[in-house]
Scaffold this active site. Sequence first.
Site, PDB file in Angstrom:
ATOM      1  N   ASN A  33      39.282  43.478  46.732  1.00 52.42           N
ATOM      2  CA  ASN A  33      40.338  44.448  46.381  1.00 52.42           C
ATOM      3  C   ASN A  33      39.812  45.528  45.430  1.00 52.42           C
ATOM      4  O   ASN A  33      40.553  46.445  45.066  1.00 52.42           O
ATOM      5  CB  ASN A  33      41.562  43.749  45.783  1.00 52.42           C
ATOM      6  CG  ASN A  33      41.256  43.048  44.473  1.00 52.42           C
ATOM      7  OD1 ASN A  33      40.148  43.158  43.946  1.00 52.42           O
ATOM      8  ND2 ASN A  33      42.235  42.322  43.941  1.00 52.42           N
ATOM      9  N   LEU A  34      38.552  45.396  45.002  1.00 49.44           N
ATOM     10  CA  LEU A  34      37.889  46.369  44.115  1.00 49.44           C
ATOM     11  C   LEU A  34      38.618  46.554  42.781  1.00 49.44           C
ATOM     12  O   LEU A  34      38.450  47.587  42.127  1.00 49.44           O
ATOM     13  CB  LEU A  34      37.694  47.724  44.823  1.00 49.44           C
ATOM     14  CG  LEU A  34      36.780  47.696  46.050  1.00 49.44           C
ATOM     15  CD1 LEU A  34      36.634  49.099  46.639  1.00 49.44           C
ATOM     16  CD2 LEU A  34      35.392  47.142  45.714  1.00 49.44           C
ATOM     17  N   PHE A  73      34.756  34.063  46.282  1.00 46.89           N
ATOM     18  CA  PHE A  73      34.499  34.373  44.864  1.00 46.89           C
ATOM     19  C   PHE A  73      35.692  35.051  44.205  1.00 46.89           C
ATOM     20  O   PHE A  73      35.696  35.218  42.985  1.00 46.89           O
ATOM     21  CB  PHE A  73      33.329  35.361  44.738  1.00 46.89           C
ATOM     22  CG  PHE A  73      32.007  34.836  45.195  1.00 46.89           C
ATOM     23  CD1 PHE A  73      31.220  34.083  44.339  1.00 46.89           C
ATOM     24  CD2 PHE A  73      31.541  35.089  46.465  1.00 46.89           C
ATOM     25  CE1 PHE A  73      29.991  33.602  44.745  1.00 46.89           C
ATOM     26  CE2 PHE A  73      30.319  34.609  46.893  1.00 46.89           C
ATOM     27  CZ  PHE A  73      29.537  33.861  46.034  1.00 46.89           C
ATOM     28  N   ALA A  74      36.646  35.522  45.021  1.00 46.67           N
ATOM     29  CA  ALA A  74      37.658  36.439  44.493  1.00 46.67           C
ATOM     30  C   ALA A  74      38.569  35.736  43.494  1.00 46.67           C
ATOM     31  O   ALA A  74      39.369  34.883  43.879  1.00 46.67           O
ATOM     32  CB  ALA A  74      38.484  37.001  45.650  1.00 46.67           C
ATOM     33  N   ALA A  75      38.425  36.082  42.235  1.00 49.99           N
ATOM     34  CA  ALA A  75      39.233  35.435  41.191  1.00 49.99           C
ATOM     35  C   ALA A  75      39.194  36.277  39.931  1.00 49.99           C
ATOM     36  O   ALA A  75      38.239  37.034  39.708  1.00 49.99           O
ATOM     37  CB  ALA A  75      38.679  34.047  40.882  1.00 49.99           C
ATOM     38  N   TYR A 141      42.572  29.585  33.076  1.00 53.44           N
ATOM     39  CA  TYR A 141      41.500  29.918  34.025  1.00 53.44           C
ATOM     40  C   TYR A 141      40.883  28.641  34.599  1.00 53.44           C
ATOM     41  O   TYR A 141      40.777  28.474  35.822  1.00 53.44           O
ATOM     42  CB  TYR A 141      40.428  30.772  33.337  1.00 53.44           C
ATOM     43  CG  TYR A 141      39.162  30.866  34.143  1.00 53.44           C
ATOM     44  CD1 TYR A 141      39.148  31.553  35.357  1.00 53.44           C
ATOM     45  CD2 TYR A 141      37.990  30.237  33.726  1.00 53.44           C
ATOM     46  CE1 TYR A 141      37.989  31.614  36.118  1.00 53.44           C
ATOM     47  CE2 TYR A 141      36.834  30.290  34.476  1.00 53.44           C
ATOM     48  CZ  TYR A 141      36.838  30.982  35.671  1.00 53.44           C
ATOM     49  OH  TYR A 141      35.701  31.039  36.439  1.00 53.44           O
ATOM     50  N   ARG A 280      34.625  31.348  17.978  1.00 57.12           N
ATOM     51  CA  ARG A 280      35.626  31.823  18.938  1.00 57.12           C
ATOM     52  C   ARG A 280      36.413  30.591  19.392  1.00 57.12           C
ATOM     53  O   ARG A 280      35.815  29.561  19.725  1.00 57.12           O
ATOM     54  CB  ARG A 280      34.903  32.470  20.121  1.00 57.12           C
ATOM     55  CG  ARG A 280      35.807  33.054  21.177  1.00 57.12           C
ATOM     56  CD  ARG A 280      35.011  33.825  22.238  1.00 57.12           C
ATOM     57  NE  ARG A 280      34.164  32.963  23.060  1.00 57.12           N
ATOM     58  CZ  ARG A 280      33.442  33.393  24.095  1.00 57.12           C
ATOM     59  NH1 ARG A 280      33.436  34.670  24.418  1.00 57.12           N
ATOM     60  NH2 ARG A 280      32.702  32.558  24.794  1.00 57.12           N
TER      61      ARG A 280
END
Length: 323
Positions: A33-34, A73-75, A141, A280
């Site tokens: 989706n860029l 990989f899209a995440a 996540y 952190r």
Amino acid sequence: MKNILVMGGAGYIGSHTVKHLMAQGYHCVVADNLVYGHREAVLTPDFELADLADKHSLTKVFDKYQIDAVVHFAAYAYVGESVENPQKYFYNNVVGTLNLLDVMLQHQVKKIVFSSTCATYGNPQYMPLDEKHPQAPINAYGRTKFFVEQIFNDYERAYGLKHIALRYFNAAGCSKDGEIGESHTPETHLIPLILKAIKGERDCIKVFGTDYDTKDGTCIRDYIHVEDLAEAHRLALEKLDDFSGCINLGTGIGTSVKEMIEAAEKVTGKKCPVEYGARRAGDPAKLFAANEMARQVLGWQPKYTKIEDIIATAWKWELNKRF
Ligand code: UDP
């Protein structure tokens, strides 16, 4: 198996995997989706703008090409953002993956290699982390990736979905020839931040915590070169006929934040401005992989075992970024 759909193939690890698969003779279709990916990082002519939230856009891709297997990989992958806005993460990473699986099954595509993460383990109870370590992710996540792993098991039982989830440790480095590399906005990862501080693009690198129970007080992580990750995805694709499950991908070698800064100074020949700060939230002291399973099941072994060699590839990219 020839035609591979790489979902999220314009991103960091996806684009390096496309480069590797194509060099090995596979035909890759990239759908992305860029939102975070880069069009310039896509090395196949077959690029399709598609979004996991839009099943119609996914269906068009599967109708156009005869896809044999998917590498997904899209995440979204910013841990802090996932805690503040879990809705965004569950919809994209979990519901989006369900959409992808729907369309795959409609098209009789039953093979998937998936980007998972060592964040599915949560706080480590022992080290090195092997695949049998209990999974109790501590942020949204990590939970999105954990849930998808669980979904795969049910889909295999019910629909015969063959799946390998690769649990990455810290992906690092860039393509050796400098053609593609790591480029995140915002950038949060240690190596590019150190290199930007060395270049003068940032004031300094802020070290998150110096009072950990480690040899020099700073956090230890297992940095794995992105080309080693890419190769593991190809090996996983080639293994899907006779294996489904989850496999760690790490070198098994731990590097501290201080060691990383010293190594970067050595590779670049320049001083890195450093500021020592507080811990952190959510950072365990040490994380490194037991990688026997990847070696045995995939026949994989990391080619990059010296942190200087990994940094050198990132430095080459940093000096000559195309995107
Ligand atoms: N880190 C740091 N300063 C930074 C970014 C990261 O000290 O500006 C440390 C971080 O605490 C961790 C290691 O570097 O121990 C790797 O962090 P990164 O965000 O690259 O990956 P993570 O391990 O969080 O996935």
